[in-house]
Motif scaffolding. Structure first.
Motif, PDB file in Angstrom:
ATOM      1  N   ILE A  25      69.347   8.059  -2.592  1.00 22.60           N
ATOM      2  CA  ILE A  25      67.942   7.656  -2.536  1.00 22.60           C
ATOM      3  C   ILE A  25      67.208   8.627  -1.621  1.00 22.60           C
ATOM      4  CG2 ILE A  25      66.317   5.905  -1.693  1.00 22.60           C
ATOM      5  CD1 ILE A  25      68.317   3.761  -2.533  1.00 22.60           C
ATOM      6  N   LYS A  26      66.065   9.084  -2.101  1.00 25.18           N
ATOM      7  CA  LYS A  26      65.138   9.870  -1.289  1.00 25.18           C
ATOM      8  C   LYS A  26      63.803   9.163  -1.415  1.00 25.18           C
ATOM      9  CE  LYS A  26      63.390  14.538  -0.649  1.00 25.18           C
ATOM     10  NZ  LYS A  26      63.483  15.933  -1.099  1.00 25.18           N
ATOM     11  N   GLN A  27      63.196   8.834  -0.277  1.00 23.10           N
ATOM     12  CA  GLN A  27      61.939   8.097  -0.351  1.00 23.10           C
ATOM     13  C   GLN A  27      60.995   8.504   0.766  1.00 23.10           C
ATOM     14  OE1 GLN A  27      63.512   4.101  -0.095  1.00 23.10           O
ATOM     15  NE2 GLN A  27      62.911   3.906   2.032  1.00 23.10           N
ATOM     16  N   GLY A  28      59.709   8.346   0.467  1.00 19.40           N
ATOM     17  CA  GLY A  28      58.668   8.610   1.442  1.00 19.40           C
ATOM     18  C   GLY A  28      57.622   7.517   1.381  1.00 19.40           C
ATOM     19  N   PHE A  29      56.813   7.455   2.412  1.00 16.02           N
ATOM     20  CA  PHE A  29      55.798   6.404   2.517  1.00 16.02           C
ATOM     21  C   PHE A  29      54.405   6.998   2.422  1.00 16.02           C
ATOM     22  CE2 PHE A  29      59.624   4.623   4.101  1.00 16.02           C
ATOM     23  CZ  PHE A  29      59.593   3.328   3.596  1.00 16.02           C
ATOM     24  N   LEU A  30      53.659   6.553   1.414  1.00 13.02           N
ATOM     25  CA  LEU A  30      52.258   6.941   1.285  1.00 13.02           C
ATOM     26  C   LEU A  30      51.409   6.168   2.284  1.00 13.02           C
ATOM     27  CD1 LEU A  30      52.202   6.999  -2.588  1.00 13.02           C
ATOM     28  CD2 LEU A  30      51.917   8.986  -1.095  1.00 13.02           C
ATOM     29  N   ASN A  31      51.887   4.968   2.644  1.00 12.09           N
ATOM     30  CA  ASN A  31      51.203   4.123   3.620  1.00 12.09           C
ATOM     31  C   ASN A  31      52.266   3.268   4.298  1.00 12.09           C
ATOM     32  OD1 ASN A  31      49.782   2.194   5.017  1.00 12.09           O
ATOM     33  ND2 ASN A  31      48.453   1.610   3.340  1.00 12.09           N
ATOM     34  N   SER A  32      52.293   3.291   5.634  1.00 15.28           N
ATOM     35  CA  SER A  32      53.279   2.480   6.356  1.00 15.28           C
ATOM     36  C   SER A  32      52.595   1.514   7.315  1.00 15.28           C
ATOM     37  CB  SER A  32      54.254   3.387   7.113  1.00 15.28           C
ATOM     38  OG  SER A  32      53.562   4.194   8.039  1.00 15.28           O
ATOM     39  N   ASN A  33      51.413   1.067   6.948  1.00 15.72           N
ATOM     40  CA  ASN A  33      50.688   0.068   7.718  1.00 15.72           C
ATOM     41  C   ASN A  33      51.507  -1.221   7.779  1.00 15.72           C
ATOM     42  OD1 ASN A  33      48.802  -2.363   7.775  1.00 15.72           O
ATOM     43  ND2 ASN A  33      47.372  -0.735   8.280  1.00 15.72           N
ATOM     44  N   LYS A  34      51.470  -1.941   8.920  1.00 10.82           N
ATOM     45  CA  LYS A  34      52.273  -3.168   9.050  1.00 10.82           C
ATOM     46  C   LYS A  34      51.887  -4.244   8.043  1.00 10.82           C
ATOM     47  CE  LYS A  34      53.449  -2.527  13.869  1.00 10.82           C
ATOM     48  NZ  LYS A  34      53.358  -3.003  15.241  1.00 10.82           N
TER      49      LYS A  34
END
Length: 155
Positions: A25-34
């Protein structure tokens, strides 16, 4: 679309011999707001876009929506993600009526191994495999969105 899961540290590699499948798995966050996270994920050669809502106070439940997208869409979106791409291998292990997803992290999170089990209700019982360690459900530092910002190696 409510996800109910418990999260644990893993205390040995014994899960690897019990796994019936594994994938990268390779993943990234476009938005990591709580209040909401939006991630793109490449699971081997399949792409996904996932939106997760804020967790309940006990960390057991939260809204989750996921849609399959193309590998090329994920590759186009990853450069737009916040810094801190997550790389890991996920192992799936069946234990009685449940499946544990065990993530072995690489890069700045190398050395961290976390297991999750999805449940049908917050009070559902399940058998704990002997390689399951301390419960970390609700501890946000173990959320992938937080590991991308403050990796395990920097704790």
């Amino acid at each position: 679309m409510i996800e109910i899961e418990r999260k644990f540290l893993v205390n040995s590699d014994a899960f690897k011999t019990e796994a019936y499948t594994s994938y990268t798995i390779k993943q990234g966050f476009l938005n990591s707001n709580k209040a909401r996270t939006v991630r793109v994920r490449l699971k081997d050669d399949k792409g996904y876009l996932t939106v997760k809502g804020k967790s309940t106070a006990n960390g057991l439940s939260r809204f989750e929506w996921e849609k399959e997208i193309s590998q090329s869409d994920v590759e186009a979106l990853l450069p737009l993600c916040e810094p801190g791409i997550i790389d890991k291998t996920r192992y799936e292990v069946k234990s009685k009526d449940h499946i544990f997803e065990v993530d072995e992290f690489y890069g700045d999170n190398e050395g961290l191994v976390i297991a999750e089990v999805e449940l049908r209700s917050e009070s559902e019982n399940f058998e704990k495999p002997n390689w399951l360690g301390k419960e970390v459900t609700g501890d946000i530092k173990y959320y992938n969105s937080q590991l991308s910002k403050k990796p395990y190696k920097k704790w």
